[in-house]
Motif scaffolding. Structure first.
Motif, short mmCIF file in Angstrom:
data_model
loop_
_atom_site.label_atom_id
_atom_site.label_comp_id
_atom_site.label_asym_id
_atom_site.label_seq_id
_atom_site.Cartn_x
_atom_site.Cartn_y
_atom_site.Cartn_z
N ILE A 55 0.85 -1.20 0.00
CA ILE A 55 0.00 0.00 0.00
C ILE A 55 0.89 1.25 0.00
O ILE A 55 1.83 1.35 0.80
N GLY B 123 -1.26 5.31 7.79
CA GLY B 123 -2.58 4.83 7.39
C GLY B 123 -2.99 3.58 8.14
O GLY B 123 -2.17 2.75 8.50
N ALA C 68 -13.33 2.06 6.28
CA ALA C 68 -14.43 3.02 6.44
C ALA C 68 -14.54 3.94 5.23
O ALA C 68 -15.63 4.34 4.83
N TYR D 163 -2.07 3.80 -6.69
CA TYR D 163 -3.18 2.99 -6.21
C TYR D 163 -3.41 1.90 -7.27
O TYR D 163 -2.85 1.96 -8.37
C1 LIG Z 1 0.26 8.76 -1.32
C2 LIG Z 1 -0.79 7.78 -0.88
C3 LIG Z 1 -0.85 6.56 -1.49
C4 LIG Z 1 -1.80 5.64 -1.09
N1 LIG Z 1 -1.82 4.43 -1.72
C5 LIG Z 1 -2.75 3.52 -1.35
C6 LIG Z 1 -2.79 2.23 -1.94
O1 LIG Z 1 -1.96 1.91 -2.79
N2 LIG Z 1 -3.75 1.37 -1.53
C7 LIG Z 1 -4.66 1.69 -0.56
O2 LIG Z 1 -5.48 0.87 -0.23
N3 LIG Z 1 -4.63 2.90 0.01
C8 LIG Z 1 -3.71 3.81 -0.34
N4 LIG Z 1 -3.70 5.03 0.28
C9 LIG Z 1 -4.72 5.33 1.30
C10 LIG Z 1 -4.24 4.86 2.66
O3 LIG Z 1 -4.24 3.47 2.70
C11 LIG Z 1 -5.09 5.41 3.79
O4 LIG Z 1 -4.45 5.01 4.93
C12 LIG Z 1 -6.53 4.96 3.87
O5 LIG Z 1 -7.25 5.22 2.74
C13 LIG Z 1 -7.28 5.70 4.96
O6 LIG Z 1 -6.82 5.31 6.20
P1 LIG Z 1 -6.45 6.35 7.30
O7 LIG Z 1 -6.20 5.59 8.53
O8 LIG Z 1 -5.36 7.23 6.84
O9 LIG Z 1 -7.83 7.16 7.45
P2 LIG Z 1 -8.16 8.69 7.59
O10 LIG Z 1 -7.62 9.46 6.46
O11 LIG Z 1 -7.83 9.17 8.94
O12 LIG Z 1 -9.74 8.62 7.47
C14 LIG Z 1 -10.39 8.29 6.27
C15 LIG Z 1 -11.91 8.38 6.44
O13 LIG Z 1 -12.37 7.31 7.25
C16 LIG Z 1 -12.97 7.78 8.46
N5 LIG Z 1 -12.51 6.89 9.50
C17 LIG Z 1 -11.20 6.69 9.86
N6 LIG Z 1 -11.13 5.71 10.78
C18 LIG Z 1 -12.40 5.28 11.00
C19 LIG Z 1 -12.96 4.27 11.82
N7 LIG Z 1 -12.19 3.50 12.60
N8 LIG Z 1 -14.29 4.10 11.79
C20 LIG Z 1 -15.08 4.87 11.02
N9 LIG Z 1 -14.60 5.83 10.22
C21 LIG Z 1 -13.27 6.03 10.21
C22 LIG Z 1 -12.51 9.20 8.58
O14 LIG Z 1 -13.44 9.99 9.27
C23 LIG Z 1 -12.37 9.63 7.15
O15 LIG Z 1 -13.60 9.98 6.62
C24 LIG Z 1 -2.75 5.96 -0.07
C25 LIG Z 1 -2.70 7.22 0.52
C26 LIG Z 1 -1.74 8.12 0.15
C27 LIG Z 1 -1.69 9.46 0.82
#
Ligand SMILES: Cc1cc2nc3c(=O)[nH]c(=O)nc-3n(C[C@H](O)[C@H](O)[C@H](O)COP(=O)(O)OP(=O)(O)OC[C@H]3O[C@@H](n4cnc5c(N)ncnc54)[C@H](O)[C@@H]3O)c2cc1C
Lengths: 267, 781
Positions: free
Chosen positions: A99, A108, A115, A184
């Motif tokens: 990821i 992340g 969610a 992604y």
């Molecule tokens: C440069 C980059 C590359 C990426 N590449 C990939 C990839 O290749 N594959 C992939 O799958 N993802 C990728 N992502 C996304 C990454 O995996 C994120 O971690 C994920 O999408 C969101 O997780 P987070 O913990 O950061 O959530 P946040 O950004 O903190 O939250 C995302 C949303 O979910 C809600 N939320 C968060 N936690 C909960 C919970 N426990 N219950 C209910 N709602 C909640 C928040 O309110 C918000 O609306 C990438 C992101 C970036 C910045």
């Protein structure tokens, strides 16, 4: 970014309470890898952020034989390097390790990813294929019940993803074909031979309504868990996403190619 | 030479601060009382501004003032200029559409600045900018150059009928036409050079500071040529008188051309500071950078290359539509004309060449020079066409090139350029050897066994660097001379400061320029300080672009060093009672040859400043300046060979091997040269495989972030094999040609030639994304 405020609850109950009583829009913050960039682009303006990463009930991984439970605030990096997951479900650890980039993986979380249900997010494909359970503060849902469509899940307001659990498959395989810009998935497939002998095929990045199960492939593979079983299948272009990076025809082709490669890797 | 002199692979002095995060960029600058600016920008590609209502925004917290185009006009701030006057073939001057720094009546691209909000904090300025209500009346937009030239296309500027800025030509049309009509073989192609977004790591920024007490202006700006910025801001934009304006370009985090130009934002920050009497800082975010940094390339070209029965090229005709974007930028007239069509002869002896270039306005961001500037576009046309011709004629690409190489120098092409020197056979040989071209067929077979399509592609580029002889460019319409200046200040203790009009924004000048002093006097480079980027410290200079800082900037330093050396020798001869001709300077000592009489370098320097014992009539001090005006362009050239493997199931291209055999003339620091080649190759391969700028029909930039605009990553690149060969440039004192752009110029055709070779379909445009390649494979089968 618009001005906002920040809260750090230490329990799920406290988080739920904060969600309910804030004025304006309260938002859960987990790794922030999706939410913070959205806020920086001024596409979201929560008045308060409720940080889930310091709630001990949301943290941690337990592996009990083939039963795996991962707390919602567990980072991708923690999953990727967890010895128990690597032993019981190596393809799942492998998925987590691909990821984003190291910075994204160390911030992340699986709860945030599940969610958010980005149409190109990786975990949903695996959770659908494996037949995982999504735990919230109020209930348990199967992945099939939880993931509804593009950015749409069964989560109610004030509901928190607390954990994800599943039974490690007998064999699982993950193949990811990246979008050259975002990295992604343009199409990624998780294939799983479940312990009950049935087969799950989860596809992400390609469908026009979020990750989905490729049921024709699942039936074809239940006879023989081998790529050649897919030879006769075609993927419905009408259900595929089309954008500047790839037409639906291209993504339909990718789905089959990538699924075969996932099968070739399955162990 | 000293151990750190010419040819030494010394580490870069500047890297300590860059690698440890201690560089000082414009955004790091802060002055007391500083406030923040945010721009209100057009969300539309084409619209009339019917009114601007700032009343709600003015009520927002922290807002100090909001200024728009009407106020700018009232203060008589001049429209943006283009510094190179190009004429159409009918003799008429190019048609400049008026480009005010803040749009007053019409907006013509998404992101065009309309107003500035000045507020206490950056966030407050942005919050208020969102609340400024601009009443737009939308108009139809056009984004492609061919569409913009079509009948009935939306019209951008009343000054430019049919959206045509210029209809320029070069060469002999009759000769080229007749050569082609009688030819044994003609290769015809339509070639698109994709639009690129420059993406320097540091986004643009400006800090304008008007000091009412002194009636003095300072502008910190992310510029590749602060002196030109000062001249243009004072002489044309009327923001500040030249003698009361100081322009500082501190550490600048990459430019690639995009920071040559003087943009609306720095003009507006300086003007807003005068109006509000507070210092105003603005830093672009990445989205603003995508929308408003001058883009690169964007050509649509039809080419005909004609051969006689002996496979000699007899004629070349090129017809190019160059997308200029919505307005002219500082050099955007020169980039698709004099920097492009003058290189269409490539490495080949072509008796007749004709090119017609139409500069076309569209509702997109302005397009200007970007690493290579015109030369990548020319190389892509020539090298794609000759490779295609070889396939059509059933010859090996190397053989057809060899047949047509220019082999005697100097060589006058039919398109202005006079190549002083080169050895194209040598770079071709070196490239083919390093790439093991002989073993390719076996590798292709082996790949086939693994289900992969392997291909080999070549590109033999030539470019014109060391921009440029002032008289020549003046006769072609340039508004400035393109010489460079230097001052060498030797301190009383013998340490040296070099003040240069060149500007370093990643090129390593602090090291290479110091190596010249190490070479000359045998001093450690640590005893040499390079001063640049501040108009209060450095005499006027022309800046850095077009791979000119070596060939032109260093030549000026050499001239000044000559004068310093001559004076130092006179002083030493006087003190040591020797003949001036017998004095040599080496290893930090000034000696009389053949004797043990000597002085330390520092003793001579101190003597120059004490003035106690100087020859009669000599002025004290040891400081000399020089201006160097090149006699000719320089002509780096080379051979690039790319080997790819394509996965036919997904269309993914993997670059298995990339060989660069370059002739840059003499080399000051091989490590820095190799780094420049690597960076250029990454950009060229990025253009070929990944970077596509996409506007939708309405003129919205779809690829306005890294989610959709694919930048090359280490992962996309192979380990490069870089070889350098030397034919010394004959027209500058160091014999150097320049290396800053070659990688970006030479590589795109090599990559596309390789992929088309692999898949057996020549119809493939850049960027060759997996989807496009997959489609091309299917179209071919
Ligand atoms: C440069 C980059 C590359 C990426 N590449 C990939 C990839 O290749 N594959 C992939 O799958 N993802 C990728 N992502 C996304 C990454 O995996 C994120 O971690 C994920 O999408 C969101 O997780 P987070 O913990 O950061 O959530 P946040 O950004 O903190 O939250 C995302 C949303 O979910 C809600 N939320 C968060 N936690 C909960 C919970 N426990 N219950 C209910 N709602 C909640 C928040 O309110 C918000 O609306 C990438 C992101 C970036 C910045």
């Amino acid at each position: 970014m618009y001005e906002t405020s920040y809260q750090r609850p230490s329990s799920i109950d406290e988080a739920i309470k904060l969600l309910g009583d804030g004025e304006g829009e309260a938002k859960l913050l987990s790794g922030g890898m999706t939410l913070i960039p959205t806020m920086k682009q001024r596409l979201a303006m929560p008045s308060v952020l409720i940080d889930l990463r310091h709630i001990s009930d949301l943290k941690g991984i337990s592996v009990d034989g083939s039963k795996i439970r991962i707390g919602g605030a567990t980072t991708h990096a923690e999953i990727a390097r967890h010895d128990g997951i690597k032993a019981a479900a190596p393809s799942f650890a492998y998925l987590a390790g691909l990821i984003g980039d190291p910075a994204v993986r160390h911030m992340g979380t699986i709860g945030g990813s599940v969610a958010n249900f980005d149409p190109a997010a990786d975990y949903p494909a695996a959770l659908l294929a494996i037949g995982a359970t999504i735990h919230t503060n109020t209930r348990e849902l199967s992945a099939d019940e939880f993931f509804l469509g593009m950015f749409e899940t069964a989560l109610e307001e004030n509901e928190i993803v607390t954990a994800v659990s599943f039974e490690a498959p007998q064999a699982g395989g993950w193949e990811k074909f990246r979008n050259p810009a975002s990295r992604y998935a343009m199409c990624a497939v998780f294939v799983a031979k479940r312990t009950d002998g049935s087969v799950g095929v989860g596809v992400t990045g390609a469908g026009n309504n979020g990750a989905f199960r490729w049921t024709e492939a699942e039936s074809a593979l239940s006879g023989s868990f081998d790529g050649s079983a897919l030879d006769g299948l075609t993927v419905d272009e009408g259900a595929m996403m089309s954008d500047i990076h790839g037409t639906s025809a291209y993504r339909a082709n990718l789905t089959k190619v990538v699924a075969k490669r996932a099968l070739a890797k399955a162990k | 030479m000293g151990v750190e002199g010419i040819g030494a692979k010394v580490l870069r002095k500047e890297d300590r601060r860059f690698i440890t995060g201690r560089g000082r960029y414009v955004d790091d600058m802060s002055v007391p009382g500083m406030k923040h600016g945010a721009f209100v920008r057009s969300p539309h590609a084409h619209a009339k501004i019917k009114g601007i209502d700032t009343s709600a925004a003015r009520e927002m917290p922290g807002v100090i003032d909001i200024l728009d185009g009407q106020q700018l006009k009232a203060d008589r701030i001049g429209n943006l200029i283009c510094g190179w006057a190009v004429s159409s073939k009918d003799g008429s001057p190019m048609k400049m559409g008026a480009y005010p720094a803040l749009a007053d009546e019409t907006v013509r691209y998404v992101g065009q600045p309309v107003a500035i909000v000045v507020a206490e904090t950056r966030a407050q300025a942005r919050d208020a900018a969102e609340v400024v209500m601009v009443d737009y009346e939308e108009m139809p937009a056009v984004v492609g150059s061919e569409a913009a030239l079509a009948d009935g296309a939306p019209q951008l500027h009343p000054e430019a009928e049919g959206n045509l800025c210029f209809d320029w030509e070069i060469g002999d049309e009759a000769a080229a036409t007749s050569a082609i009509s009688g030819a044994a073989h003609i290769t015809r192609m339509k070639i698109i050079n994709n639009r690129l977004v420059p993406n320097p790591m540091e986004p643009r920024a400006a800090l304008g500071h008007y000091d009412p007490a002194e009636d003095h202006y300072t502008c910190w700006t992310t510029s590749q040529n602060p002196h030109v910025a000062r001249l243009v801001m004072s002489a044309f934009y009327n923001v500040a008188p030249e003698h009361k304006l100081r322009v500082i370009a501190p550490d600048v985090g990459g430019g690639f051309g995009s920071k040559i130009y003087i943009y609306p934002e720095e003009i507006v920050c300086l003007w807003a500071s005068k109006r509000t009497e507070v210092p105003v800082k603005w830093t672009s975010d990445r989205t603003e950078a995508f929308l408003t940094d001058a883009h690169g390339r964007d050509h649509v070209t039809h080419v005909e290359m004609a051969f006689d029965a002996d496979h000699k090229i007899v004629g070349l005709k090129v017809d190019t539509k160059a997308n200029l974007g919505a307005y002219m930028s500082l050099f955007s007239s020169a980039t698709p004309t004099y920097l492009y069509a003058t290189l269409l002869s490539g490495q080949y002896d072509i008796p007749a060449i004709y090119a017609n270039v139409k500069g076309v306005y569209t509702n997109t961001a302005p397009v200007d020079a970007y690493r290579g500037a015109g030369r990548p576009e020319a190389t892509y046309v020539v090298e794609r066409t000759i490779e295609t011709a070889a396939r059509e004629l059933g010859l090996s690409p190397a053989e057809l090139r060899r047949k047509n190489f220019i082999r005697s120098f100097p060589h006058q092409t039919p398109v202005i350029m006079n190549y002083d020197t080169g050895d194209f056979e040598a770079t071709l040989e070196a490239g083919m050897k390093a790439a093991d071209v002989a073993g390719f067929e076996a590798r292709r077979e082996e790949a086939k066994g693994r289900g992969k399509l392997r291909g080999l592609g070549m590109s033999c580029y030539i470019e014109a660097c060391g921009i440029a002889p002032s008289k020549a460019v003046g006769s072609l319409g340039a508004g400035v001379g393109l010489w460079e200046s230097a001052e060498v200040r030797v301190n009383p203790v013998g340490t040296v400061e070099i003040l240069t009009g060149s500007h370093s924004h990643g090129q390593g000048h602090e090291t290479t320029f110091a190596q010249l002093v190490a070479e000359r006097f045998g001093l450690p480079i640590d005893n040499v300080q390079i001063v640049h980027g501040d108009t209060d410290k450095v005499q006027f200079g022309m800046g850095t672009y077009g791979s000119r800082s070596g060939a032109v900037g260093m030549s000026a330093i050499v001239k000044a060093l000559d004068k310093v050396e001559a004076k130092a020798k006179k002083i030493a001869a006087h003190v040591l009672e020797a003949d001036e001709g017998d004095i040599v300077i080496e290893n930090g000592e000034v000696k009389v040859v053949g004797t043990d009489k000597k002085l330390g370098w520092h003793e001579v320097c101190l003597g120059a400043y004490t003035g106690h014992n100087l020859p009669d009539g000599m002025e004290p001090g040891l400081k000399e300046g020089a201006f160097y005006d090149p006699q000719n362009f320089t002509f780096p050239a080379g051979c690039y060979i790319c080997e790819v493997e394509v996965d036919p199931e997904t269309g993914t291209t993997e670059i298995i091997q990339f060989v660069a055999a370059d002739d840059f003339g003499n080399i000051i620091n091989p490590m820095i040269v190799e780094g420049q080649v690597h960076g250029g190759l990454a950009q060229g391969i990025g253009q070929a495989l990944l970077e596509g700028t996409h506007y939708d029909e309405a003129g919205q930039l779809v690829t306005a972030s890294y989610m959709d605009y694919a930048m090359p990553r280490a992962w996309d690149l192979p380990m490069f094999k870089v070889e350098t060969l030397v034919t010394a440039c004959t027209t500058n004192p160091l014999g150097i040609k320049g290396c800053g752009e070659a990688g970006a110029i030479g590589s795109p055709p090599a990559v596309i030639n390789a992929i088309t070779d692999a898949i057996g379909n020549n119809d493939l445009s850049m960027p060759a994304t997996p989807e496009k390649v997959w489609n091309a494979i299917h179209a071919a089968s």
